[in-house]
Design an enzyme around this catalytic site. Structure first.
Site, PDB file in Angstrom:
ATOM      1  N   HIS A  29     -12.428   1.451  37.112  1.00  0.00           N
ATOM      2  CA  HIS A  29     -11.903   1.827  38.565  1.00  0.00           C
ATOM      3  C   HIS A  29     -11.827   3.118  38.596  1.00  0.00           C
ATOM      4  CE1 HIS A  29      -8.961   1.742  41.988  1.00  0.00           C
ATOM      5  NE2 HIS A  29      -9.423   0.379  42.028  1.00  0.00           N
ATOM      6  N   ASP A  83      -4.174  -1.406  38.861  1.00  0.00           N
ATOM      7  CA  ASP A  83      -3.955  -0.053  39.533  1.00  0.00           C
ATOM      8  C   ASP A  83      -2.277  -0.129  39.020  1.00  0.00           C
ATOM      9  OD1 ASP A  83      -6.115   0.147  40.650  1.00  0.00           O
ATOM     10  OD2 ASP A  83      -5.784  -0.196  42.506  1.00  0.00           O
ATOM     11  N   HIS A 139      -1.464   5.746  42.370  1.00  0.00           N
ATOM     12  CA  HIS A 139      -1.982   5.673  40.891  1.00  0.00           C
ATOM     13  C   HIS A 139      -1.552   6.680  40.076  1.00  0.00           C
ATOM     14  CE1 HIS A 139      -5.429   3.130  42.630  1.00  0.00           C
ATOM     15  NE2 HIS A 139      -5.053   3.479  43.772  1.00  0.00           N
ATOM     16  N   HIS A 162       2.567  -0.082  41.263  1.00  0.00           N
ATOM     17  CA  HIS A 162       1.716   0.515  42.357  1.00  0.00           C
ATOM     18  C   HIS A 162       2.023  -0.170  43.630  1.00  0.00           C
ATOM     19  CE1 HIS A 162      -2.268   1.495  43.698  1.00  0.00           C
ATOM     20  NE2 HIS A 162      -2.519   0.065  44.332  1.00  0.00           N
ATOM     21  N   HIS A 183      -2.854  -7.448  41.942  1.00  0.00           N
ATOM     22  CA  HIS A 183      -1.961  -6.991  43.153  1.00  0.00           C
ATOM     23  C   HIS A 183      -2.724  -7.583  44.480  1.00  0.00           C
ATOM     24  CE1 HIS A 183      -4.360  -3.282  42.496  1.00  0.00           C
ATOM     25  NE2 HIS A 183      -4.116  -2.911  44.002  1.00  0.00           N
ATOM     26  N   ASP A 198      -9.366  -4.426  47.501  1.00  0.00           N
ATOM     27  CA  ASP A 198     -10.156  -3.935  46.496  1.00  0.00           C
ATOM     28  C   ASP A 198      -9.875  -4.807  45.178  1.00  0.00           C
ATOM     29  OD1 ASP A 198      -8.246  -2.499  46.212  1.00  0.00           O
ATOM     30  OD2 ASP A 198      -9.311  -0.713  45.126  1.00  0.00           O
ATOM     31  N   HIS A 199      -8.968  -5.519  45.095  1.00  0.00           N
ATOM     32  CA  HIS A 199      -8.513  -6.245  44.046  1.00  0.00           C
ATOM     33  C   HIS A 199      -8.444  -7.900  44.095  1.00  0.00           C
ATOM     34  CE1 HIS A 199      -7.647  -2.890  41.265  1.00  0.00           C
ATOM     35  NE2 HIS A 199      -7.577  -2.075  42.428  1.00  0.00           N
TER      36      HIS A 199
END
Length: 719
Positions: free
Chosen positions: A432, A186, A410, A165, A78, A82-83
């Protein structure tokens, strides 16, 4: 009675049957998600994020610990930073050469989100990860993939499923050489206002890689969270305060906007109180949400459909009570208001500036609605410190009310464990999650699977490879005309074995084009060599190696010899031979042997002996002036060496009896009588070698000059 201790024999594992998993980020931490899967020579990379608590190069996953040039496929789950935020760095600043996939909404938002990330990154030019031009260059190379569609890249099967998510978030179901892997990224299993919940794939994976963000913690029920949120905001506004909700620009912010829009619609007394969404990025990307209604849940699609049927043409993401605020320069900070501002971790940007401005006033409220990573201001202020430090280094009193409401999409501990049990994978890899949260979840899972040796749970740290052995049988499917009739017992199936990636098929040669796209061709190879010896020597040496050599004439009536029905030898010009054969492994070996013989004929000792012996219409030496006794003495020596006790002498020759097969040899005429052809051929070959070796080397005196002339003419003809 004695008992023998049982011994356990450990069968070594083939290295090619070992799947290796490595965290380059998000191993016992939240942030800079990046995971590597290696199996059967294939490499899959999952996500390429940054750590929100660090800046510059320190925020990257540990890319220096892995050769990114070996990555075949990179999958982005996504668009959250942070991804996905280090993807342009990977694609433009490293030796990565693989293909990148993400869903359509993720790619649509990716460009704007990362452009904003480049603009607001508070680092010097030497520590800047990439520039806008790098982002644009990487954007052109990204490929999109639809939910539930399967893409195959070099034998790697990839199928995305809804993760729930954020808009466009995907769980990836990956298959490599029969091993199935589910990467959740996530994900959320809670029904909300606009997203589909995470799906359970129809196939059971062998490995499940799942987030553990909240460990075993439980979320408050959605209705209770929404009621508490609106109550806190309403209370803040009644006392004349301002409510600050730090959010990621995209994701949960859209869910909060839907909640506030509905609450304001139902409370006319609040219509005079403005709701601001402070993000120029959100204004650009809101069109994406208005476009991808078909990828959202039934609730949003129903509202959109009802609006169309009533003729209102209203999109659920076109708000009446919410204003988009491009920058704080246009914000008149007077009176109560509700402000949703990014970034969600309060590290910098609009949300940090408003926090520093509003924190001294006790009428104001800070509502932290997302997950807070260790080391960020959002995590620090949840402890309600008496003062905070501004970005300029000034100490500011903290009097505003601070509340935490987890609207982060989450799964909580209960939802995560229920989903893990529903998936039913034998290997569960936790990623994670902070070390303590992840450890508690692992302990709960191990307690649940206690006594079940088939299920293993892992929580590897960053850069610590995890090796999982997978033994698999190689199975080839019979297709095409070979599959129309099953073979009978004992019948050998003959066909072409075709392997594509990790799948094997057996088919008839004529089916290659239809079922594999391959075509067959016959390669005829030719080679010419210089050859000065006669034809008799050529045939003699070939027969010594290959047995019978068939002599024919070609179309131009030139002599032609066939060796083992495979290699054809033609006399094309004086002192030159042409060798021709159909190229394949076996034929090439025979042709190599023929070439070796031809190149060695002229220097062979046997050739020297043969060419120094008188010969008339035969390459065998004459025995006219050799007595039978002498001939017998010389030739029997060779026959005895070959047949030993099976040989008995006669007046004119000898008899040889092998396994009830009898052969009679006449040494005067060199004829062999035998009803068993293999034995007769063997004896004949020994006789030829014996005669060529033991006969006198000097020419016989009684041979006339005429005979010499005949030999000379014959040699010229054979050349």
């Amino acid at each position: 009675m004695s008992k023998r201790k049982a011994e356990t024999v450990e069968i070594p594992v083939d290295p090619s049957d070992v799947l290796e998993f490595t965290n380059l980020g998000a191993g016992n931490e939240v942030g800079r998600s990046c995971h590597i899967i290696q199996f059967k020579g294939k490499t899959v990379m999952l996500d390429a994020g940054v750590h929100p608590a660090y800046t510059g190069l320190a925020a990257l996953p540990f890319y220096d610990e892995f050769d990114l040039s070996t990555v075949d496929v990179l999958l982005i789950s996504h668009f959250h930073l942070d991804h996905a935020a280090s993807l342009p760095y990977v694609m433009q600043k490293t030796n990565f050469r693989g293909r990148v996939f993400m869903t359509h909404p993720t790619k649509a938002i990716y460009k704007w989100l990362l452009s904003d990330f480049v603009r607001v990154s508070n680092v010097g030019p030497d520590d800047q990860l990439y520039e806008e031009k790098d982002l644009l260059a990487s954007y052109e190379k990204i490929e999109t993939i639809d939910y539930h569609s399967t893409v195959i890249v070099d034998g790697i099967k990839i199928t995305p499923y809804h993760a729930g998510h954020v808009l466009g978030a995907a769980m990836f179901f990956i298959e490599i050489a029969g091993v199935k892997i589910l990467f959740t990224g996530d994900y959320s299993r809670e029904e909300d206002r606009h997203l589909n919940v995470a799906e359970v794939p129809p196939e059971k994976p062998d490995i499940m890689i799942t987030e553990s963000t909240y460990g075993t913690a439980a979320h408050q029920p959605r209705e209770e969270k929404e009621n508490r949120l609106t109550h806190l905001i309403h209370s803040t506004l009644r006392r004349g305060g301002r409510a600050l909700l730090p959010v990621f620009a995209l994701g949960r912010a859209q869910e909060l906007l839907l909640i506030l829009e509905e609450y304001w619609t139902n409370h006319p007394e609040l219509h005079s109180v403005p709701i601001y969404y402070a993000s120029s990025l959100a204004r650009k990307c809101m069109a994406v949400y208005q476009t991808y209604i078909n990828m959202m849940n039934d609730n949003i699609r129903r509202k959109f459909r009802e609006g169309q049927e009533k003729g209102e043409g209203r999109n659920p993401f076109i708000f009446k009570h919410i204003q988009s605020l491009r920058s704080l320069e246009r914000f008149e900070d007077v009176g109560p208001c509700v402000m949703l501002a990014s970034p969600g971790m309060l590290q910098n940007g609009v949300s940090r500036e408003l926090l520093e401005r509003w924190c001294p006033d006790p009428r104001n409220s800070l509502l932290v609605t997302g997950y807070s990573v260790e080391g960020t201001m959002a995590k620090h202020i949840l402890n309600e410190p008496p003062e905070i430090q501004s970005l300029s280094g000034q100490a500011l009193p903290r009097r505003m009310q601070v509340e935490e409401l987890s609207f982060a999409a989450h799964v909580d501990g209960r939802q995560n464990q229920e989903f893990i049990h529903a998936i039913g994978a034998r290997h569960i890899i936790l990623v994670h999650g902070e070390q303590n949260n992840m450890g508690r979840l692992k302990s709960n899972l191990m307690s649940h699977y206690k006594g079940n040796d088939q299920v293993k749970i892992y929580n590897p740290r960053n850069c610590e490879p995890l090796q999982l052995p997978f033994r698999s049988d190689k199975i080839a499917k019979t297709i095409g005309s070979l599959a129309t009739k099953p073979p009978a017992n004992g019948v050998i199936l003959s066909g072409v074995l075709v392997q594509k990636d990790f799948g094997m098929s057996v088919m008839a040669a004529e089916d290659l084009r239809e079922f594999s796209g391959l075509v067959t061709s016959i390669v005829v190879e030719k080679q010419r060599v210089r050859f000065g010896a006669g034809v008799s020597l050529l045939v003699f040496h070939l027969e010594q190696m290959f047995g019978a050599v068939r002599k024919e004439l070609d179309e131009e009536k030139r002599p032609m010899f066939k060796v083992m029905d495979t290699v054809t030898i033609r006399c094309v010009e004086e002192y030159e031979l042409e060798i021709e054969w159909v190229g394949n492994v076996m034929n090439d070996s025979i042709a190599d042997a023929v070439l070796a013989i031809l190149l060695g004929v002229e220097s062979s000792p046997a050739s020297v002996k043969l060419t120094n012996q008188s010969c008339s219409h035969s390459h065998y030496p004459s025995h006219a002036n050799v007595t039978p006794a002498l001939r017998l003495e010389r030739v029997l020596m060779f026959l005895e060496a070959q047949f030993g006790e099976w040989l008995t002498s006669t007046d004119v020759g000898c008899n040889i009896v092998v396994d009830d097969h009898k052969a009679s040899v006449n040494l005067e005429t060199l004829e062999v009588e035998c009803g068993f052809e293999p034995l007769r051929s063997r004896i004949k070959a020994v006789l030829e070698r014996a005669v060529g070796t033991v006969a006198p080397f000097a020419r016989f005196e009684e041979e006339s000059d005429r005979d010499d002339e005949e030999v000379k003419e014959e040699d010229e003809d054979t050349r």
